[in-house]
Design a protein around this motif. Structure first.
Motif: not given
Length: 394
Positions: A269-272, A303-318, A371-378
């Protein structure tokens, strides 16, 4: 044992041993390894705060340093969530192996092979990408030194660390190589442990999805045109066995996943929250780099950090979305089968299943639904924080 599962376990065992997280045999050398990793994390965390004591900086500098501090905290939370839950990690390994032995020489093995093959390919691909990315990043960090050797100038090219580190006793120019190695070792350990944990969670999630798929298949095959043609006694025995087995597998998987959520909830939870704050800082840094446009390197890093963050968060929610959808399929199978033409005692069992089986959603901290919806919320929350930072700057 499932062939793909055996390959996954062997690969994960290697990753866990390198990261110092293998939950079984722990010889003295691995304990030293864990102490070394702890020292590297603490040193990096401390050295990122000390520049605030020795130098003054503007809003952009503060956000840049805060971004890397957040990344270090993400590494620490990920690593020690598994380090202090080694018994839970051991149970995860044993749970999967028990399921594979239970369905030995069964059609369910094909489902396990399908899902775990995807996990194995994903894990192997991430390892290769990590090695390639680490090589490219190392070359970029050592660029001034490499250029001084290949194309020397009258003066050495300016050398600057990407992460602001202050050790007080060391001069940055004089001990640049040492500080660069310290930065690389800390980042490499953090990224490797992150990769190890993410890929293992992927395998566990895929395994759980496979078991739900097996339960759905068992329920769908309980009442079919073929089974209705069997003799009455044999028909009831077959249907009863299928229902009992499906309920057992479903309950076992559900209790296992709920136990994992309770064990790791206090860590993730703090990680999120940290990921959302750090993502907003990265967006702000990228915005400033684009507006000023002094160097492509200043744009490439965020840019690289942004892509890594988005991929990490997307993969977890996916992954959690996929898990939830597979749990819903179990309920849908109980409704879609021809239960209404089955013998009366079997119909009663189906009615009980339809009322008791529910979809299982992963809720982090009792607030955030993964969830995917949760990813969009983040992402939306991170953009909102970015706009607040931009307004405060103006």
């Amino acid at each position: 044992m499932v062939v793909a599962g055996a390959r996954c376990l062997k690969l994960h065992r290697t990753l866990f041993i390198i990261a110092g997280l293998w939950p079984y045999q722990k010889p003295f050398i691995w304990q030293i390894q864990a102490v070394f990793f702890f020292g590297a994390y603490c040193s990096m965390f401390f050295c990122q705060f000390t520049p605030f004591l020795t130098t003054t900086c503007n809003m952009e500098c503060i956000l840049k340093r805060f971004t890397y501090i957040c990344i270090t905290v993400v590494f620490i939370l990920n690593y020690y969530s598994f380090y202090f839950n080694s018994e839970i990690v051991k149970q995860m390994f044993e749970h999967m192996q028990f399921d594979w032995k239970t369905f030995k020489n069964c059609d369910a093995m094909k489902i396990f092979e399908e899902y775990l093959s995807e996990s194995y390919i994903f894990t192997l691909s991430l390892c290769i990408l990590f090695l390639i990315g680490a090589s490219l990043t190392t070359i970029m960090e050592f660029k001034p030194i490499i250029l001084d050797i290949i194309a020397p100038m009258n003066e050495s090219r300016p050398r600057k660390l990407e992460i602001d580190i202050e050790l007080f006793v060391f001069n940055e120019e004089q001990y640049f190589f040492f500080l660069l190695v310290l930065e690389g070792v800390a980042a490499g350990i953090g990224l490797w442990s992150l990769l190890t944990i993410l890929t293992f969670i992927t395998t566990v999630t895929k395994h759980s999805c496979a078991t739900y798929k097996i339960v759905s298949s068992l329920i769908q095959n309980t009442v079919t045109v073929h089974t209705l043609q069997l003799p009455v006694a044999q028909r009831i025995q077959y249907m009863h066995r299928n229902i009992c087995l499906s309920v057992y597998i479903h309950r076992r998987t559900l209790e296992f996943c709920k136990g994992l959520i309770l064990s790791f909830d206090m860590w993730y939870f703090p990680l999120v929250l940290i990921c959302v704050l750090s993502l907003s800082c990265v967006l702000f840094r990228l915005y400033n780099a684009i507006m000023q446009f002094n160097d492509l390197y200043d744009i490439f890093i965020p840019c690289g950090m942004l892509v890594c963050y988005l991929l990490y968060m997307f993969m977890a929610n996916f992954l959690t979305q996929s898990y939830t959808e597979h749990s819903v399929e179990v309920l849908e199978s109980a409704y879609d089968t021809l239960w209404y033409v089955a013998p009366l005692r079997i119909q009663k069992l189906f009615l009980i299943m339809q009322k008791s089986i529910r979809s299982h959603k992963i809720v982090v901290g009792g607030l955030f639904v993964a969830s995917i919806e949760g990813f969009s919320t983040l992402v939306t929350s991170a953009v909102s924080y970015f706009t607040v930072m931009h307004a405060m700057r103006l």
